[in-house]
Design an enzyme around this catalytic site. Structure first.
Site, PDB file in Angstrom:
ATOM      1  N   LYS A 174     -13.835 -14.679  -2.403  1.00 52.00           N
ATOM      2  CA  LYS A 174     -15.217 -15.118  -2.171  1.00 52.00           C
ATOM      3  C   LYS A 174     -15.337 -15.784  -0.800  1.00 52.00           C
ATOM      4  O   LYS A 174     -14.729 -16.826  -0.567  1.00 52.00           O
ATOM      5  CB  LYS A 174     -15.642 -16.130  -3.240  1.00 52.00           C
ATOM      6  CG  LYS A 174     -17.151 -16.373  -3.212  1.00 52.00           C
ATOM      7  CD  LYS A 174     -17.570 -17.575  -4.028  1.00 52.00           C
ATOM      8  CE  LYS A 174     -17.555 -18.856  -3.246  1.00 52.00           C
ATOM      9  NZ  LYS A 174     -18.479 -18.888  -2.092  1.00 52.00           N
ATOM     10  N   GLU A 249      -6.114 -25.683   2.125  1.00 54.97           N
ATOM     11  CA  GLU A 249      -6.258 -26.014   3.553  1.00 54.97           C
ATOM     12  C   GLU A 249      -7.576 -26.761   3.694  1.00 54.97           C
ATOM     13  O   GLU A 249      -8.641 -26.167   3.557  1.00 54.97           O
ATOM     14  CB  GLU A 249      -6.293 -24.740   4.391  1.00 54.97           C
ATOM     15  CG  GLU A 249      -5.051 -23.881   4.292  1.00 54.97           C
ATOM     16  CD  GLU A 249      -3.826 -24.540   4.880  1.00 54.97           C
ATOM     17  OE1 GLU A 249      -3.977 -25.435   5.738  1.00 54.97           O
ATOM     18  OE2 GLU A 249      -2.716 -24.179   4.470  1.00 54.97           O
ATOM     19  N   CYS A 283     -11.715 -26.852  12.072  1.00 50.41           N
ATOM     20  CA  CYS A 283     -10.966 -27.918  11.388  1.00 50.41           C
ATOM     21  C   CYS A 283      -9.932 -28.538  12.320  1.00 50.41           C
ATOM     22  O   CYS A 283      -9.460 -29.643  12.080  1.00 50.41           O
ATOM     23  CB  CYS A 283     -10.295 -27.353  10.149  1.00 50.41           C
ATOM     24  SG  CYS A 283      -9.281 -25.922  10.517  1.00 50.41           S
ATOM     25  N   GLU A 383     -14.787 -37.039   8.429  1.00 54.61           N
ATOM     26  CA  GLU A 383     -14.947 -35.761   9.126  1.00 54.61           C
ATOM     27  C   GLU A 383     -16.431 -35.470   9.353  1.00 54.61           C
ATOM     28  O   GLU A 383     -17.204 -35.417   8.399  1.00 54.61           O
ATOM     29  CB  GLU A 383     -14.320 -34.629   8.291  1.00 54.61           C
ATOM     30  CG  GLU A 383     -14.304 -33.314   9.030  1.00 54.61           C
ATOM     31  CD  GLU A 383     -13.781 -32.143   8.194  1.00 54.61           C
ATOM     32  OE1 GLU A 383     -14.144 -32.048   7.016  1.00 54.61           O
ATOM     33  OE2 GLU A 383     -13.013 -31.333   8.751  1.00 54.61           O
TER      34      GLU A 383
END
Ligand code: NAD
Length: 480
Positions: A174, A249, A283, A383
């Site tokens: 997905k 991850e 990232c 973040e």
């Protein structure tokens, strides 16, 4: 209006419940298509197709699997322009970036794992004196799930599915519902490359619906996930009691540590890129910049001057930054810019929306540099994942190591220095999965890729990925 269909058992099919969600073009701020909003029923259908394909695919010779992966790589390259345009439209990233990074890397992922599988091997251990020989069988797991994010859509999708199928698994995958277009287009390429039906099934839809059905499926035995740390936690909580193999991850808040003895010109140029490439939505971006005191004032002046030269605009034009991925994401980034000021930060440049003529509804933001008063403030800890970096001076190695490691994340770090002793000393001390020294985003696909702490569990890349997508079984043979 384009319709993004599922690709199940080699065929494009609408979602079983006929539900759809909007696909938004972020550079124009308008709906331009519909995406299948798949449910547990679609995932079951994809699972059944993958299960049926497994016995034949897992027994297909390595040469044949490799040949098909290399063909997929070639076809991605042949369709580079179309895929890059689709990626740019779906994500808001500059077309030039999609053409030079995203799509070439997606092709490289298939090529790399198409070649890697022909070199993959396993260990044998002879127990001398006991007359036994052990060898490790590396067998594909079965049906595996791959779930990817929106920031590097086809790049990260292919980074998972390529090793999964190379190793002989069949897949229910997905892509992000925010950027599904290139994974949809990949379906045609898979068919053209002759990938047998059911080996790779691509299902679209939201995380809570389609994603959740993948992670909860009792017979999908491994999950490879890239995305946010919170989602990763949720996946771990769901999948761990079912003893699924997990590769996670997750997010990052990466330090970019600059010593006065670095190659200044190289550092400055790279730091602009590591701060704002893909609108800061990588990232691995170095979102916390720490500069050694003697260099701080000069760096601040030069960096701001360079950042102010960056052009923000429609991604199909010659620009450095396009649009951020969605309205909700722009709002989140802006809330951090606001918070920075409440926390006593100083906006050195940027901080505002950009209105692009003709595309006034697009989600554009200025590249933003914030000088922060301390390393513990929230803008320096959480973040943001947008075109925002923080800036702070430091005096000693001990001090900057405390800053660098003083976050919950541990994905990557960048170090700028010409001192070899320091390079080795600090590389050991940094609590991250990746350390770049005098470079950034320099990738050799054979190397282990992944984070520590809240940035994830497990490693992708090279044989690490092929090991993840296989089960090791020891066979112990006694001989006379
Ligand atoms: P996200 O976690 O919101 O979504 C990622 C994927 O997970 C999407 O496909 C989404 O639909 C799916 N998902 C959401 N809820 C789910 C659920 N309950 N069950 C199963 N799947 C679910 O992340 P995002 O906003 O798409 O991506 C941005 C994040 O990804 C950032 O935190 C970034 O740092 C991280 N990221 C990490 C890496 C890395 O390699 N470590 C690379 C790129 C991005």
């Amino acid at each position: 209006m384009s319709k993004i269909l599922n690709y199940i058992n080699g065929e494009f099919t609408p979602p079983l419940k006929n539900e759809w969600i909007d696909n938004v073009n972020p550079s124009e701020g308008r709906v331009y298509g519909q995406i299948a909003n798949s449910t547990v029923e679609d995932i079951e259908k994809a699972y059944q197709a993958a299960k049926a394909a497994f016995s034949s695919w897992s027994a297909t010779t390595i040469e044949e699997r490799s040949r098909i992966l290399l063909k997929i790589a070639d076809l991605i390259e042949a369709h580079l322009d179309r895929l890059a345009e689709a990626e740019s439209m779906d994500n808001g990233k500059p077309l030039s970036l999609a053409k030079s990074v995203d799509i070439p890397r997606a092709s490289a992922n298939f090529r790399f794992f198409g070649n890697a599988i022909t070199q993959f091997s396993s260990d044998a251990h002879e127990s001398v004196g006991l007359n036994t020989l052990n060898f490790t069988l590396r067998q594909p797991i079965g049906v595996v799930g791959c779930i990817s994010p929106w920031n590097l859509p086809l790049y990260l999708f292919s980074w998972k599915v390529a090793p999964a199928i190379a190793a002989g698994n069949t897949v229910v995958a997905k892509p992000s519902e925010v950027t599904p277009m290139t994974a949809f287009l990949l379906g045609e390429i898979l068919t053209e490359a002759g990938l047998p039906k059911g080996v790779l099934n691509i299902v679209h839809g939201t995380g809570p619906s389609a994603g959740q059905a993948i992670i909860e499926h009792p017979n999908i035995k491994a999950i490879s996930f890239t995305g946010g740390t919170q989602t990763g936690e949720h996946i771990a909580r769901t999948a761990a009691p079912m003893f699924k193999k997990l590769s996670l991850e997750l997010g990052g808040k990466n330090p970019n540590i600059i010593f006065a003895d670095c190659n200044y010109a190289q550092m400055l140029k790279t730091t602009v890129r590591s701060s704002f490439a893909n609108q800061g939505q990588i990232c691995l971006c170095g979102s916390r910049i720490f500069v050694e005191k003697p260099l701080y004032a000069k760096f601040k002046t030069d960096f701001i001057a360079e950042v102010q030269k960056l052009k923000v605009g429609h991604p199909m034009e010659e620009v450095n930054l396009g649009a951020v991925v969605s309205e909700a994401h722009r709002d989140k980034i802006e809330s951090y810019i606001q918070l920075a000021q409440e926390e006593g930060g100083t906006i050195l440049t940027g901080g505002k929306r950009v209105t692009v003529k003709g595309y006034e509804n697009g989600y554009y933001l200025e590249p933003t540099v914030i000088e922060v008063p301390d390393a513990q403030c929230r803008v320096n800890q959480e973040e943001i994942f947008g075109p925002v970096v923080t800036l702070m001076p430091f005096e000693t190695e001990e001090e900057v190591m405390a800053y660098a490691n003083g976050v919950k994340y541990g994905l990557s770090a960048t170090l700028w220095t010409s001192n070899l002793d320091r390079t080795l000393r600090l590389s050991k001390q940094l609590e991250t999965g990746i350390v770049w020294v005098n470079t950034w985003l320099n990738r050799d696909l054979r190397t282990p890729f992944g984070g520590v702490k809240a940035s994830g569990v497990g490693r992708e890349g090279g044989f690490e990925a092929l090991r993840f997508f296989t089960e090791a079984k020891n066979v112990c043979i006694k001989y006379e």
